[in-house]
Design an enzyme around this catalytic site. Sequence first.
Site, PDB file in Angstrom:
ATOM      1  N   ASN A  79       0.876  -1.174   0.000  1.00 30.74           N
ATOM      2  CA  ASN A  79       0.000   0.000   0.000  1.00 30.74           C
ATOM      3  C   ASN A  79       0.911   1.220   0.000  1.00 30.74           C
ATOM      4  OD1 ASN A  79      -1.804   2.066   0.476  1.00 30.74           O
ATOM      5  ND2 ASN A  79      -2.321   1.424   2.573  1.00 30.74           N
ATOM      6  N   LYS A 138       0.196   4.258  -0.392  1.00 34.07           N
ATOM      7  CA  LYS A 138      -0.407   5.478   0.172  1.00 34.07           C
ATOM      8  C   LYS A 138      -0.084   6.685  -0.727  1.00 34.07           C
ATOM      9  CE  LYS A 138      -0.186   3.310   4.662  1.00 34.07           C
ATOM     10  NZ  LYS A 138      -0.155   3.445   6.111  1.00 34.07           N
ATOM     11  N   HIS A 179      -9.526   1.796   4.210  1.00 40.93           N
ATOM     12  CA  HIS A 179      -8.311   1.892   5.037  1.00 40.93           C
ATOM     13  C   HIS A 179      -8.571   2.821   6.223  1.00 40.93           C
ATOM     14  CE1 HIS A 179      -4.232   2.852   6.290  1.00 40.93           C
ATOM     15  NE2 HIS A 179      -3.878   1.722   5.705  1.00 40.93           N
ATOM     16  N   GLU A 219      -6.931   5.108   7.451  1.00 41.10           N
ATOM     17  CA  GLU A 219      -6.642   6.529   7.176  1.00 41.10           C
ATOM     18  C   GLU A 219      -7.808   7.195   6.442  1.00 41.10           C
ATOM     19  OE1 GLU A 219      -2.886   5.738   5.289  1.00 41.10           O
ATOM     20  OE2 GLU A 219      -2.098   5.111   7.237  1.00 41.10           O
ATOM     21  N   GLU A 261      -6.071  -4.627  10.235  1.00 43.26           N
ATOM     22  CA  GLU A 261      -4.997  -3.686  10.541  1.00 43.26           C
ATOM     23  C   GLU A 261      -5.303  -2.936  11.836  1.00 43.26           C
ATOM     24  OE1 GLU A 261      -2.699  -2.511   6.760  1.00 43.26           O
ATOM     25  OE2 GLU A 261      -4.394  -1.178   6.899  1.00 43.26           O
ATOM     26  N   GLY A 304       2.209   2.131  10.803  1.00 46.07           N
ATOM     27  CA  GLY A 304       3.229   3.164  10.688  1.00 46.07           C
ATOM     28  C   GLY A 304       3.894   3.519  12.009  1.00 46.07           C
ATOM     29  N   SER A 354       2.902  -2.282  10.346  1.00 51.71           N
ATOM     30  CA  SER A 354       4.344  -2.429  10.600  1.00 51.71           C
ATOM     31  C   SER A 354       4.868  -3.833  10.309  1.00 51.71           C
ATOM     32  CB  SER A 354       4.685  -2.002  12.032  1.00 51.71           C
ATOM     33  OG  SER A 354       4.348  -0.638  12.235  1.00 51.71           O
ATOM     34  N   GLY A 385       2.646  -1.142   4.287  1.00 50.30           N
ATOM     35  CA  GLY A 385       2.799   0.284   3.992  1.00 50.30           C
ATOM     36  C   GLY A 385       4.268   0.632   3.826  1.00 50.30           C
ATOM     37  N   GLY A 386       4.871   1.132   4.894  1.00 41.71           N
ATOM     38  CA  GLY A 386       6.251   1.614   4.853  1.00 41.71           C
ATOM     39  C   GLY A 386       7.227   0.683   4.154  1.00 41.71           C
TER      40      GLY A 386
END
Length: 249
Positions: A9, A11, A94, A96, A166, A172, A213, A234-235
Amino acid sequence: MRQPIIAGNWKMNNTIKDTKALLTDLIPLVADSKAECVVCVPYTNIQTAGEMIKGTNIKLGAENVHWADKGAFTGEISADMLLELGVEYVIIGHSERRQYFGETDETVNKRVLQALKKGLKPIICVGESLEERESGVYKTLLEAQTEKALAGVTSDELDKVVIAYEPIWAIGTGKTATAQEANDTIAIIRNKVAELYCKNCAQNKLRIQYGGSMNPKNASELMAMPEIDGGLIGGASLKAEDFSKVVKY
Ligand code: PGA
């Protein structure tokens, strides 16, 4: 058997230039992966990414889709627009989006139904806050999020659905749920789906990812758990080397 699925993802990261560099590195690194490998990219990168991964084992995903076929919805994107560029998966709901952009269980459900109607595979995100985890309400909350997101989805469609569990407190933050915690929580979601549909549907059709994470260090432990069918990353999806290590956990 549920095929593992690892999805990046991105983002709101990566220009077209970044996309070209990242995918050039990633494509050979994941060429022999056993897990299904997906990159969910910003709209402006879909065309570039789609052209680059053609003929590879990487699948294309987007980060949202609107519930209407078309019309006056400034800033939104339609399923046809995504399908035209070869998009197969789409992230919906998501945390966010729920937290910053007013996404609700109802809008999540509308987007899910539209995605399936049009032939896109939704990656539906559910998850609790730290407060909801600690107070113990997370179980009923996750069951409700799951039930509402899937309202109107038929059992035949469940093999096209991916749920991403999640925990918001793990996104994150570098703080991962323990593999056992993630596994047990995903079991709660799967049991709810078994209750809503059938045991066989929940066991054999529905894939449930963990997200929050997840990285090269913890991927193999998480993926070894029987309930965890993959990850939404993500990251760690922004670096080819890291993402490939998660894909090949
Ligand atoms: P993270 O993000 O891997 O950076 O925690 C996961 C996600 O939000 O999907």
